[in-house]
Design a protein around this motif. Sequence first.
Motif, PDB file in Angstrom:
ATOM      1  N   LEU A 122       0.865  -1.179   0.000  1.00  0.00           N
ATOM      2  CA  LEU A 122       0.000   0.000   0.000  1.00  0.00           C
ATOM      3  C   LEU A 122       0.906   1.234   0.000  1.00  0.00           C
ATOM      4  CD1 LEU A 122      -2.294  -1.231   2.929  1.00  0.00           C
ATOM      5  CD2 LEU A 122      -2.873  -1.324   0.516  1.00  0.00           C
ATOM      6  N   GLU A 124      -1.975   3.277  -2.881  1.00  0.00           N
ATOM      7  CA  GLU A 124      -2.179   3.267  -4.331  1.00  0.00           C
ATOM      8  C   GLU A 124      -1.042   4.017  -5.012  1.00  0.00           C
ATOM      9  OE1 GLU A 124      -5.661   2.904  -6.093  1.00  0.00           O
ATOM     10  OE2 GLU A 124      -6.135   1.542  -4.453  1.00  0.00           O
ATOM     11  N   ARG A 156      -7.982  -1.745  -7.046  1.00  0.00           N
ATOM     12  CA  ARG A 156      -6.907  -1.249  -6.186  1.00  0.00           C
ATOM     13  C   ARG A 156      -5.562  -1.325  -6.929  1.00  0.00           C
ATOM     14  NH1 ARG A 156     -10.462   0.963  -3.284  1.00  0.00           N
ATOM     15  NH2 ARG A 156     -11.565  -0.281  -1.732  1.00  0.00           N
ATOM     16  N   ALA A 157      -4.826  -0.208  -6.969  1.00  0.00           N
ATOM     17  CA  ALA A 157      -3.498  -0.201  -7.611  1.00  0.00           C
ATOM     18  C   ALA A 157      -2.440  -0.484  -6.553  1.00  0.00           C
ATOM     19  CB  ALA A 157      -3.261   1.143  -8.286  1.00  0.00           C
ATOM     20  N   HIS A 158      -2.367  -1.741  -6.121  1.00  0.00           N
ATOM     21  CA  HIS A 158      -1.401  -2.150  -5.104  1.00  0.00           C
ATOM     22  C   HIS A 158      -0.309  -2.990  -5.757  1.00  0.00           C
ATOM     23  CE1 HIS A 158      -4.899  -1.636  -2.020  1.00  0.00           C
ATOM     24  NE2 HIS A 158      -4.359  -0.498  -2.369  1.00  0.00           N
TER      25      HIS A 158
END
Length: 404
Positions: A122, A124, A156-158
């Motif tokens: 985390l 993003e 989600r851009a994780h």
Amino acid sequence: MPEYNTLDDLEDGQRVLVRLDLNSPVEDGEVQDNNRFDRYSETVAALADADHKVVLMAHQGRPGRDDFVSLQQHADILAEHVGKPVEFVADTFGEDAIAAIESLEAGEILLLENTRMTDDELPEKDPEEHADSEFVKTLAPHFDAYVNDAYSAAHRAHASTVGFPLVLPAYAGLVMEREYEYNTSVANKEFDGPVTMVCGGNKSEDVISVVNNLGGKVDNFLLGGLPGELFRRAQGYPVGHDLEGMDLLDGQWDETKDTLEDLVENRLDEFGLPVDFAYEGDDGDRAEIALEDIEEKEDAYLDIGHDTIEDYLPYIEESDAVFVKGAVGVFEDERFADGTVELISAIAESDCFSVIGGGDTARTLDLYDIDEDEFDHVSIAGGAYLNALTGKELVAVEVLKANA
Ligand SMILES: Nc1ncnc2c1ncn2[C@@H]1O[C@H](COP(=O)(O)OP(=O)(O)O)[C@@H](O)[C@H]1O
Ligand SMILES: O=C(OP(=O)(O)O)[C@H](O)COP(=O)(O)O
């Protein structure tokens, strides 16, 4: 033709890193089995049967919350569904994780620790930045391929959802493929008659997003759960009392007050709103109160009442299509399950087109023996399902497409 690679494109016998979404309800520290495990068992079994060395990544909860726990229990639950052992290592990408990965034989399955326990996962970020993290740079060289099956976390851009597909050949898993194709096609579907959406749960922003984006397509929004209370509060009723130690209603009210007041003033005819609520009476049983009899904000309401259920049922019976996002009450407690169970059962009995969405909400079917086959689709995703319905791109799917 899918716009991304799928498991059909993956040659057998490889070292495969797989992202699942096993995020589950946790009650008193115990992870609750739910249909995410069941759905994922098919992907995991297919990969093991194809002689891959199968290494799984997943997240649980959010740091700082009670449900932010280890994946140890998830490994045991998943193993039961897959019918094969699922080893677990309490490490994300350190020496222990690498040693466990390297000792794996073809057809064996290993689950790594909660991805959100590494700081690199985390928040993003751009896929390129995530691809450059220690997490991705350390793990990737131990694999030949990356499979993303975590549809419900695809918004989600994780690091685990968008970083790895930039540095490894990337494939969509079975759950990802089915959910993406289905939910995207539903977004473009036209219906001749009325379309109804039941909106509950505990994330009011999700409901506001649906109301704002699907106003032209959905004729009736039937509200329950936290959004139902907050819409009524926006009309001036003293409802929406938080359970002790929680700040869900008051916190969300501060963030959404202006939008909600605007919605009830200008679009009231689109909403079904609760006319009564259920709460825990002095004897511990379910008690109900009419909205008009509530004088001050002093009880936590945990379900819509029976008059509200009776108001809502005809909308379901007369609709061509019904979508559900979020339970209208705390269905996990049998005393407060009436609203959710009666509405979902009515949808099951009707011959309308129907989709049930939401990781938690889908659990109602298991808990109350409602047959999944009665619906056109039961999505194990909440936020990602809404993104698809409202036509928004899913960042992790876009990365898979770019990598195809
Ligand atoms: N009135 C209520 N007060 C507190 N929690 C509620 C209420 N109504 C529903 N909920 C809770 O909302 C949760 C589901 O919320 P949400 O995360 O928005 O849905 P999903 O995971 O299905 O997308 C359920 O666990 C349910 O207990
Ligand atoms: O369960 C999930 O979301 P959902 O409740 O919207 O289906 C996903 O695991 C995403 O979790 P997050 O909202 O903590 O990023």
